[in-house]
Design a protein around this motif. Sequence first.
Motif, PDB file in Angstrom:
ATOM      1  N   UNK A  64       0.831  -1.198   0.000  1.00 30.36           N
ATOM      2  CA  UNK A  64       0.000   0.000   0.000  1.00 30.36           C
ATOM      3  C   UNK A  64       0.870   1.255   0.000  1.00 30.36           C
ATOM      4  N   UNK A  65       1.952   1.222   0.773  1.00 33.74           N
ATOM      5  CA  UNK A  65       2.877   2.358   0.798  1.00 33.74           C
ATOM      6  C   UNK A  65       3.535   2.550  -0.565  1.00 33.74           C
ATOM      7  N   UNK A  66       3.791   1.446  -1.259  1.00 35.97           N
ATOM      8  CA  UNK A  66       4.372   1.538  -2.604  1.00 35.97           C
ATOM      9  C   UNK A  66       3.411   2.252  -3.552  1.00 35.97           C
ATOM     10  N   UNK A  67       2.125   1.994  -3.388  1.00 37.97           N
ATOM     11  CA  UNK A  67       1.123   2.687  -4.203  1.00 37.97           C
ATOM     12  C   UNK A  67       1.118   4.182  -3.884  1.00 37.97           C
ATOM     13  N   UNK A  68       1.282   4.502  -2.588  1.00 37.37           N
ATOM     14  CA  UNK A  68       1.351   5.913  -2.184  1.00 37.37           C
ATOM     15  C   UNK A  68       2.573   6.587  -2.809  1.00 37.37           C
ATOM     16  N   UNK A  69       3.688   5.854  -2.847  1.00 37.89           N
ATOM     17  CA  UNK A  69       4.915   6.399  -3.428  1.00 37.89           C
ATOM     18  C   UNK A  69       4.740   6.646  -4.923  1.00 37.89           C
ATOM     19  N   UNK A  70       4.080   5.718  -5.595  1.00 37.57           N
ATOM     20  CA  UNK A  70       3.809   5.883  -7.024  1.00 37.57           C
ATOM     21  C   UNK A  70       2.926   7.100  -7.269  1.00 37.57           C
ATOM     22  N   UNK A  71       1.877   7.226  -6.463  1.00 32.35           N
ATOM     23  CA  UNK A  71       0.935   8.339  -6.607  1.00 32.35           C
ATOM     24  C   UNK A  71       1.628   9.678  -6.368  1.00 32.35           C
ATOM     25  N   UNK A  72       2.655   9.665  -5.513  1.00 36.08           N
ATOM     26  CA  UNK A  72       3.346  10.907  -5.142  1.00 36.08           C
ATOM     27  C   UNK A  72       4.506  11.248  -6.074  1.00 36.08           C
ATOM     28  N   UNK A  73       4.672  10.470  -7.126  1.00 36.63           N
ATOM     29  CA  UNK A  73       5.799  10.673  -8.029  1.00 36.63           C
ATOM     30  C   UNK A  73       5.762  12.003  -8.761  1.00 36.63           C
ATOM     31  N   UNK A  74       6.856  12.308  -9.434  1.00 34.57           N
ATOM     32  CA  UNK A  74       6.991  13.583 -10.140  1.00 34.57           C
ATOM     33  C   UNK A  74       6.066  13.628 -11.352  1.00 34.57           C
ATOM     34  N   UNK A  75       5.363  14.754 -11.503  1.00 33.29           N
ATOM     35  CA  UNK A  75       4.451  14.970 -12.620  1.00 33.29           C
ATOM     36  C   UNK A  75       4.745  16.320 -13.260  1.00 33.29           C
TER      37      UNK A  75
END
Length: 263
Positions: A64-75
């Motif tokens: 779940x934390x990995x999903x949070x990290x993905x969502x927080x990635x650079x855009x």
Amino acid sequence: MNTLMNAVETTATNNVVLNDKMAQASDKSHVAINAGKLLASMEADRLSWEQGAYKASNLERNQLLAKCLTFSGELSVAESKQRSAALEAFFKERGYKYKKDSHIIARVVRAVFGNIDRRRVSTYALVLRQAQKSKVEPTQLAQWIEDNGGIQEIKLSRSATFVSPTAKASIAKADIANLPVLAIAKSEQLSQLADAGYVGEDCVLIAEQMADGGFAIRALVRKDGAVNAAFTALYGDIKSQQIAAQKEVNAANDADGAIAKQA
């Protein structure tokens, strides 16, 4: 007839209570007699839990934390604005207070894990920010967390310069002996709060600053939490003063260096 029924019910109740007491006594005796076996059995249960439910739970959490990290990635700027707008709407829908200046990871973790345990949210956000700084890919996050000793270990080792609140309080306690005494407060009311058993011990005086520059002491607190909080705050003040003083020294040295070069 009623008297007979009451007598029967009372006897039955007494027997139940007596049996419960005997069972409790038997359980205690069982613990004493079989202490070694019980400890070994509980240890086996712990090992089973660690390798089973606990491990599975941690794995799911890290995914779940990995999903949070993905969502927080650079855009891109436009995409980042879209994400922030969605986060703000999500917070509003859930009734959470939205802080747009907070780090994106902190906002995402708060959205996912809610407002129940702020300490847990803070810990997860800190770990993910550390992972981001370390260029950890979301697919490698779970392994990275395990390799670094787990969530708590990563939290504790977040910075080489990190000083815990407890350590700050201890440092301030040691430094306070070098500070000048600002005033001696003594009155009949304070004397009533004094206790010979606390001589030499630290306390907190809660005071209100008056218009004439004096301080009206309203209360005296001895609880460790309040005293440590005061020392932690003092540590921050001392540190700020030291930093400011060092900046002045550096500025003076830079100025002297510039003058010397001109000469």
